[in-house]
Scaffold this motif. Structure first.
Motif, PDB file in Angstrom:
ATOM      1  N   THR A 110     -39.569  -5.366  11.973  1.00 18.67           N
ATOM      2  CA  THR A 110     -38.276  -6.042  12.232  1.00 18.67           C
ATOM      3  C   THR A 110     -38.263  -6.648  13.995  1.00 18.67           C
ATOM      4  O   THR A 110     -39.239  -7.510  14.467  1.00 18.67           O
ATOM      5  CB  THR A 110     -38.098  -4.663  13.330  1.00 18.67           C
ATOM      6  OG1 THR A 110     -36.579  -4.436  13.904  1.00 18.67           O
ATOM      7  CG2 THR A 110     -38.672  -4.391  15.036  1.00 18.67           C
ATOM      8  N   ASP A 111     -36.861  -7.043  13.600  1.00 19.29           N
ATOM      9  CA  ASP A 111     -36.961  -8.008  14.293  1.00 19.29           C
ATOM     10  C   ASP A 111     -35.269  -7.761  15.472  1.00 19.29           C
ATOM     11  O   ASP A 111     -35.062  -8.400  16.007  1.00 19.29           O
ATOM     12  CB  ASP A 111     -34.690  -9.294  13.671  1.00 19.29           C
ATOM     13  CG  ASP A 111     -36.141 -10.273  12.218  1.00 19.29           C
ATOM     14  OD1 ASP A 111     -37.730 -10.570  12.668  1.00 19.29           O
ATOM     15  OD2 ASP A 111     -35.358 -10.123  10.958  1.00 19.29           O
ATOM     16  N   ARG A 112     -35.084  -7.133  15.415  1.00 24.58           N
ATOM     17  CA  ARG A 112     -34.809  -5.982  16.413  1.00 24.58           C
ATOM     18  C   ARG A 112     -35.269  -5.331  17.806  1.00 24.58           C
ATOM     19  O   ARG A 112     -34.467  -3.941  17.567  1.00 24.58           O
ATOM     20  CB  ARG A 112     -33.105  -5.714  15.621  1.00 24.58           C
ATOM     21  CG  ARG A 112     -32.125  -6.498  15.444  1.00 24.58           C
ATOM     22  CD  ARG A 112     -31.137  -6.123  14.774  1.00 24.58           C
ATOM     23  NE  ARG A 112     -30.494  -5.076  13.934  1.00 24.58           N
ATOM     24  CZ  ARG A 112     -30.049  -4.062  13.525  1.00 24.58           C
ATOM     25  NH1 ARG A 112     -28.373  -4.511  14.226  1.00 24.58           N
ATOM     26  NH2 ARG A 112     -29.484  -3.205  12.093  1.00 24.58           N
ATOM     27  N   PRO A 113     -36.062  -5.363  18.000  1.00 24.82           N
ATOM     28  CA  PRO A 113     -37.403  -4.680  18.707  1.00 24.82           C
ATOM     29  C   PRO A 113     -36.781  -3.184  20.032  1.00 24.82           C
ATOM     30  O   PRO A 113     -36.708  -2.957  20.040  1.00 24.82           O
ATOM     31  CB  PRO A 113     -38.213  -5.149  19.929  1.00 24.82           C
ATOM     32  CG  PRO A 113     -37.224  -6.718  19.954  1.00 24.82           C
ATOM     33  CD  PRO A 113     -36.507  -6.641  17.786  1.00 24.82           C
ATOM     34  N   TRP A 114     -34.847  -4.013  20.633  1.00 21.95           N
ATOM     35  CA  TRP A 114     -34.643  -3.341  21.009  1.00 21.95           C
ATOM     36  C   TRP A 114     -33.860  -1.969  20.478  1.00 21.95           C
ATOM     37  O   TRP A 114     -33.722  -0.939  21.383  1.00 21.95           O
ATOM     38  CB  TRP A 114     -32.972  -3.854  21.320  1.00 21.95           C
ATOM     39  CG  TRP A 114     -32.179  -3.603  20.280  1.00 21.95           C
ATOM     40  CD1 TRP A 114     -31.940  -4.752  19.283  1.00 21.95           C
ATOM     41  CD2 TRP A 114     -30.950  -3.274  20.864  1.00 21.95           C
ATOM     42  NE1 TRP A 114     -30.691  -5.062  19.093  1.00 21.95           N
ATOM     43  CE2 TRP A 114     -29.887  -4.276  19.030  1.00 21.95           C
ATOM     44  CE3 TRP A 114     -30.489  -1.912  21.258  1.00 21.95           C
ATOM     45  CZ2 TRP A 114     -28.981  -3.126  18.966  1.00 21.95           C
ATOM     46  CZ3 TRP A 114     -29.399  -0.914  20.736  1.00 21.95           C
ATOM     47  CH2 TRP A 114     -28.384  -1.826  19.235  1.00 21.95           C
ATOM     48  N   LYS A 115     -33.918  -1.697  19.269  1.00 24.42           N
ATOM     49  CA  LYS A 115     -33.310  -0.802  18.418  1.00 24.42           C
ATOM     50  C   LYS A 115     -34.112   0.650  18.962  1.00 24.42           C
ATOM     51  O   LYS A 115     -34.035   1.402  18.633  1.00 24.42           O
ATOM     52  CB  LYS A 115     -33.240  -0.528  17.282  1.00 24.42           C
ATOM     53  CG  LYS A 115     -32.229  -1.635  16.892  1.00 24.42           C
ATOM     54  CD  LYS A 115     -30.601  -0.955  16.802  1.00 24.42           C
ATOM     55  CE  LYS A 115     -30.417  -1.173  16.383  1.00 24.42           C
ATOM     56  NZ  LYS A 115     -28.505   0.110  15.477  1.00 24.42           N
TER      57      LYS A 115
END
Length: 343
Positions: A110-115
């Protein structure tokens, strides 16, 4: 007698496997990112806590269930580290703010680990942990994240080439049919999706500023010039000007990632700047006051309560068969993309 011997053997095996289960930050251990996907911040200390600290429970950076799967892996760790200089990070959008805040967190697939950490949170909750009041408007808003970081412990897993897998894990891997998606997902729940390849713990203090677009563009232009002229004297530093009320929509509260209320109270008292007829919190005081920077460094020296960085990698090293490893990783990463969209 034979029954007793068999019972003792079974107990010893169970004890060994139970001993492989942990809830601390164990380098090389595996976790199932889907177990708490969208709210990993519940089991990791990555943002300032709103609750009152009663002093009964120590703040720990990581408490997610994890499993030891490698029999003879090794790692390197470094304790201590100097305080970083103040970081001023430009964020064009609300999502940019979250990507920037979690820029030291990597989850393969994933490129959006904050999710994974805050995807289930509503906007109001997220902004509150950032010290900003939610006004119902996120469109055409821009932000600046100011940070002051104190690392405590860094750990990195060594190369896993030739590392043995625990016997019971190896048997489960050999028996796994990666063509059966349902079976793979059951395996994920038992043995995890990713292993901890590296981490950094410590603490950092942060503040978010919400900008008007015009002021934000001026600050960005100024920062570009400042970077190009990094060796120039600070005597002509106009940074305060670009953080004036004329350019700002909102000044966030100063927050501490570990939730350390002692440090937050110190910051609230000492890191304030007067402007016209009122004062406001400002981390910029650390930029202009070596004495305050030194005092903050002392306060953060022993604080190891926050997770500053984490690198999770998919379980390819568990598999001897490369094709099987890639198929497993493909299912994990496809599921991550689906969860990311729905979070």
């Amino acid at each position: 007698m034979l029954l007793l011997v068999l019972l003792l053997i079974c107990c010893s095996v169970c004890k060994c496997e139970v001993g492989d289960l942990g809830y601390d930050l164990n380098i090389g251990n595996t976790i199932d990112v889907f177990a708490n996907y969208g709210d990993l911040s519940q089991v990791t200390q990555v943002v300032s806590a709103d609750y009152e600290d009663d002093g009964q429970e120590p703040i720990v950076p990581f408490s997610e269930k994890n499993l030891r799967v490698f029999a003879n892996s090794s790692s390197r760790s470094v304790v201590g580290g100097s305080t970083t200089n103040m970081e001023i990070q430009i964020c064009d959008t609300f999502e940019d703010l979250l990507n920037t805040y979690f820029s030291n967190f990597k989850i393969e697939g994933t490129d959006r680990p904050w999710k994974a950490f805050m995807g289930d949170w509503v906007d109001d909750e997220i902004l509150r942990t950032m010290g900003i009041m939610y006004d119902g408007k996120l469109e055409n808003c821009c932000y600046v994240l100011v940070k002051w970081t104190k690392p405590h412990t860094s750990a990195q897993l060594d190369d896993l080439t030739g590392v043995a897998v625990k016997d019971h894990v190896g048997r489960a891997v050999d028996a796994l049919n990666v063509s059966d998606t349902a079976e793979v997902r059951r395996f994920m729940k038992s043995y995890g999706t990713h292993y901890i390849d590296s981490y950094v713990t410590g603490n950092f203090i942060y503040q978010v500023f919400k900008y008007k677009r015009s002021g934000f563009n001026l600050l960005r232009a100024y920062m570009r010039v400042k970077v190009r002229n990094a060796k120039a004297s600070n005597n002509s530093d106009n940074l305060r000007f670009y953080f004036s009320s004329y350019f700002l929509k909102q000044v966030g509260d100063i927050k501490v990632a570990s939730g350390n209320k002692t440090v937050e109270a110190w910051a609230k008292k000492n890191l304030r700047e007067s402007q016209y007829l009122y004062s406001r919190p400002s981390l910029l005081k650390l930029h202009y006051s070596p004495y305050l920077a030194y005092k903050l460094n002392e306060l953060l020296r022993a604080d190891n309560g926050a997770l500053l960085g984490l690198d999770l990698k998919t379980l390819r090293p568990l598999f001897k068969d490369r094709n099987k490893a890639e198929k497993y990783a493909e299912i994990v990463e496809n599921d991550l993309k689906l969860w990311e969209v729905n979070a």
